[in-house]
Design a protein around this motif. Structure first.
Motif, PDB file in Angstrom:
ATOM      1  N   UNK A 109      46.995  40.058  14.200  1.00  0.00           N
ATOM      2  CA  UNK A 109      46.614  40.473  15.559  1.00  0.00           C
ATOM      3  C   UNK A 109      45.214  39.956  15.892  1.00  0.00           C
ATOM      4  N   UNK A 110      44.279  40.065  14.950  1.00  0.00           N
ATOM      5  CA  UNK A 110      42.918  39.559  15.168  1.00  0.00           C
ATOM      6  C   UNK A 110      42.958  38.050  15.420  1.00  0.00           C
ATOM      7  N   UNK A 111      43.770  37.340  14.648  1.00  0.00           N
ATOM      8  CA  UNK A 111      43.889  35.892  14.821  1.00  0.00           C
ATOM      9  C   UNK A 111      44.510  35.563  16.179  1.00  0.00           C
ATOM     10  N   UNK A 112      45.531  36.312  16.559  1.00  0.00           N
ATOM     11  CA  UNK A 112      46.195  36.127  17.862  1.00  0.00           C
ATOM     12  C   UNK A 112      45.195  36.329  19.005  1.00  0.00           C
ATOM     13  N   UNK A 113      44.262  37.277  18.829  1.00  0.00           N
ATOM     14  CA  UNK A 113      43.244  37.543  19.848  1.00  0.00           C
ATOM     15  C   UNK A 113      42.082  36.536  19.797  1.00  0.00           C
ATOM     16  N   UNK A 114      42.119  35.615  18.845  1.00  0.00           N
ATOM     17  CA  UNK A 114      41.071  34.604  18.736  1.00  0.00           C
ATOM     18  C   UNK A 114      39.766  35.140  18.164  1.00  0.00           C
ATOM     19  N   UNK A 115      39.827  36.219  17.385  1.00  0.00           N
ATOM     20  CA  UNK A 115      38.619  36.844  16.844  1.00  0.00           C
ATOM     21  C   UNK A 115      38.185  36.147  15.561  1.00  0.00           C
ATOM     22  N   UNK A 116      36.874  36.127  15.318  1.00  0.00           N
ATOM     23  CA  UNK A 116      36.384  35.472  14.103  1.00  0.00           C
ATOM     24  C   UNK A 116      36.054  36.444  12.983  1.00  0.00           C
ATOM     25  N   UNK A 117      35.906  37.739  13.299  1.00  0.00           N
ATOM     26  CA  UNK A 117      35.563  38.701  12.250  1.00  0.00           C
ATOM     27  C   UNK A 117      36.296  40.024  12.448  1.00  0.00           C
ATOM     28  N   UNK A 118      36.597  40.673  11.314  1.00  0.00           N
ATOM     29  CA  UNK A 118      37.334  41.932  11.332  1.00  0.00           C
ATOM     30  C   UNK A 118      36.836  42.791  10.178  1.00  0.00           C
ATOM     31  N   UNK A 119      36.730  44.101  10.411  1.00  0.00           N
ATOM     32  CA  UNK A 119      36.272  45.031   9.383  1.00  0.00           C
ATOM     33  C   UNK A 119      37.358  46.066   9.108  1.00  0.00           C
TER      34      UNK A 119
END
Length: 178
Positions: A109-119
């Motif tokens: 989901x983070x990748x789909x949203x184009x995010x570079x970081x996740x905690x």
């Protein structure tokens, strides 16, 4: 403690996930996205009631989130852009492998949203009763397997609250990711 998997940096740290700077913070959620205690309660207290309101709206619209599934809301006043609510297993009820599924779905989901970081917090280790070692193994294995295929995510933080959780996760991540 830091690890590298291809282009992705994995950082195990001790602290308060509500204070972390990341594009998305993962919430250890229940299927109905009612955020009363633990990590979920802390996220709503710090980020604001908007997170709970958006969560209820998500459940009204799509129904309960299945174990292993995710839902996304804004992050309110948190430093993040989004909260990804991941539903881990209750260890006496559902299989621990569902925790790996929740981690995988949150990363996708983070990748789909184009995010570079996740905690991530230690999903399912609180009221859901999963041992730190088992949860750490599911997270580490899933991160190891999926990280090379991520297009945008470049930093994965695992933020642990307390010494025991940190020690166990560090031990397991060393075995799985080294």
């Amino acid at each position: 403690m830091d690890f590298t998997i291809g282009a992705v940096s994995v950082i195990i740290t001790k602290g308060d996930i509500t204070e972390v700077e990341a594009d998305a913070i993962v919430n250890a959620a229940n299927s109905y996205l009612e955020h009363g205690g633990g990590v979920a309660g802390a996220i709503v207290r710090k980020g604001g009631q908007i997170i709970q309101e958006e969560s209820r709206e998500w459940v009204r619209r799509y129904g309960p989130v299945p174990v292993g599934g995710v839902a996304v809301t804004s992050a309110g006043r948190l430093k993040a852009k989004y909260v990804i609510h991941a539903v881990g297993p209750r260890c006496s009820v559902e299989p621990i492998e569902k925790l790996g599924e929740a981690v995988r779905n949150a990363l996708l989901k983070a990748d789909e949203l184009g995010l570079s970081s996740i905690a991530f917090p230690a999903i399912s280790t609180g009221i859901f009763g999963c041992p730190y070692e088992d949860a750490a193994y599911q997270m580490a294995k899933t991160i190891r397997d999926i990280a090379p295929s991520l297009k945008y995510v470049r930093k994965i933080l695992v933020v642990l609250y307390g010494d025991e959780a940190y020690r166990k996760f560090e031990e397991v991540f060393k075995k799985v990711l080294s």
